[in-house]
Design an enzyme around this catalytic site. Structure first.
Site, PDB file in Angstrom:
ATOM      1  N   GLU A   1      18.335  39.889  67.191  1.00  0.00           N
ATOM      2  CA  GLU A   1      17.204  39.194  67.798  1.00  0.00           C
ATOM      3  C   GLU A   1      16.126  39.085  66.734  1.00  0.00           C
ATOM      4  OE1 GLU A   1      15.253  40.974  71.135  1.00  0.00           O
ATOM      5  OE2 GLU A   1      16.857  40.476  72.501  1.00  0.00           O
TER       6      GLU A   1
ATOM      7  N   ASP B   1       4.580  41.996  73.840  1.00  0.00           N
ATOM      8  CA  ASP B   1       4.846  43.007  72.825  1.00  0.00           C
ATOM      9  C   ASP B   1       3.799  44.104  72.805  1.00  0.00           C
ATOM     10  OD1 ASP B   1       7.168  41.777  71.578  1.00  0.00           O
ATOM     11  OD2 ASP B   1       5.791  40.172  71.045  1.00  0.00           O
TER      12      ASP B   1
ATOM     13  N   TYR C   1      19.086  39.987  79.991  1.00  0.00           N
ATOM     14  CA  TYR C   1      18.363  41.081  79.341  1.00  0.00           C
ATOM     15  C   TYR C   1      17.557  41.817  80.404  1.00  0.00           C
ATOM     16  CZ  TYR C   1      15.292  43.128  75.650  1.00  0.00           C
ATOM     17  OH  TYR C   1      14.594  43.959  74.818  1.00  0.00           O
TER      18      TYR C   1
END
Length: 272
Positions: free
Chosen positions: A53, A64, A179
């Site tokens: 990734e 993030d 995911y």
């Protein structure tokens, strides 16, 4: 479409045939600079990662945590551009044609220059899948159409807060893999795994037969092993990115420390 899916599908079926789960690594492209970033990618491949990734550096990476925000900042401050990121993929592809590359990105980076053009360019460079952090499948009609047109895999996130009736809807739109974000909140290293991991993985499994990877907070071999007992793959990001942050200015130290860490974590994927 077959060609793109083959690299992702092959990676998961190869891991399965070897009695293990797939190891998915995350680093930000261009961190700390584009030259070092190529060495980092080479190190990851050499250390046995199954899927890479690559974060596309963005000034507002809202999913993030601090580690990956700072990685994006370092990449942008060193002058990394979108063209550099595509060029990095081409350089990796010139050396390795098997490890799938998935862009971890944000919608504005694609949309601002024309969605179709972006996906076509990413595909031509050798990207196999797109994980667009801030794009839910309900709003992804144009994105899904372009991905289908150019043979680009799609990856969508499922969170601990995702209701069961929506899990199937999300999974249905993922052509690469699903995911599962095992923690609420942002990316970052955690000491323990979520208590409801087993239950959530079971629920997702009932909704789809797509490969299922689990990430967010994984940093130790025991955590990798525990996840690999349940899922088709494990994602490690912040722990790998930390080896860059801790050795800035010394490429040899970055690659050496990263190689040691990743090889150890990859060993934890062997579950059968």
């Amino acid at each position: 479409m077959a060609w793109a899916m083959n690299r992702i599908e092959s990676a998961f079926s190869k891991a399965k045939s070897e009695g293990r789960s797939a190891f998915v690594s995350y680093v930000c492209a261009g961190d700390p600079d584009i030259e070092t970033s190529l060495e980092v990618c080479r190190t990851l491949i050499k250390s046995g990662v199954d899927v890479m990734e690559l974060g596309v550096p963005f000034s507002d990476p809202l999913a993030d945590g601090l580690t990956n925000q700072l990685a994006a900042q370092r990449a942008l401050e060193s002058g990394t551009t979108q063209a550099d990121v595509f060029d990095l993929v081409r350089k990796i592809r010139a050396e390795n044609d098997t490890v799938p590359i998935v862009f971890y990105t944000y919608y504005n980076l694609m949309f601002s220059n024309g969605l179709d053009q972006y996906i076509a360019a990413a595909r031509a460079a050798g990207v196999d899948g797109l994980l667009v952090l801030d794009l839910p499948p309900e709003e992804a009609e144009d994105h899904l159409a372009s991905c289908e047109k150019y043979g680009m895999g799609t990856v969508f996130l499922i969170a601990p807060t995702t209701p069961s009736d929506r899990v199937g809807y999300i999974a249905k739109h993922a052509t690469g893999f699903v995911y599962y974000v095992s923690r609420t909140g942002v990316t970052g290293v955690r000491d323990d795994l979520a208590d409801d991991l087993n239950e959530m993985v079971g629920m997702i499994r009932e909704a789809t037969d797509k490969p299922l990877v689990v990430g967010f907070g994984v940093s130790k071999r025991e955590q990798v092993r525990a996840i690999c007992e349940l899922a088709d793959g494990v994602v490690v990001g912040s722990a790998i990115v930390n080896t860059i942050k801790e050795n800035l200015g010394d490429t040899a130290a970055i690659t050496s420390n990263m190689g040691t860490l990743v090889s150890d974590l990859v060993a934890g994927t062997q579950v059968r």
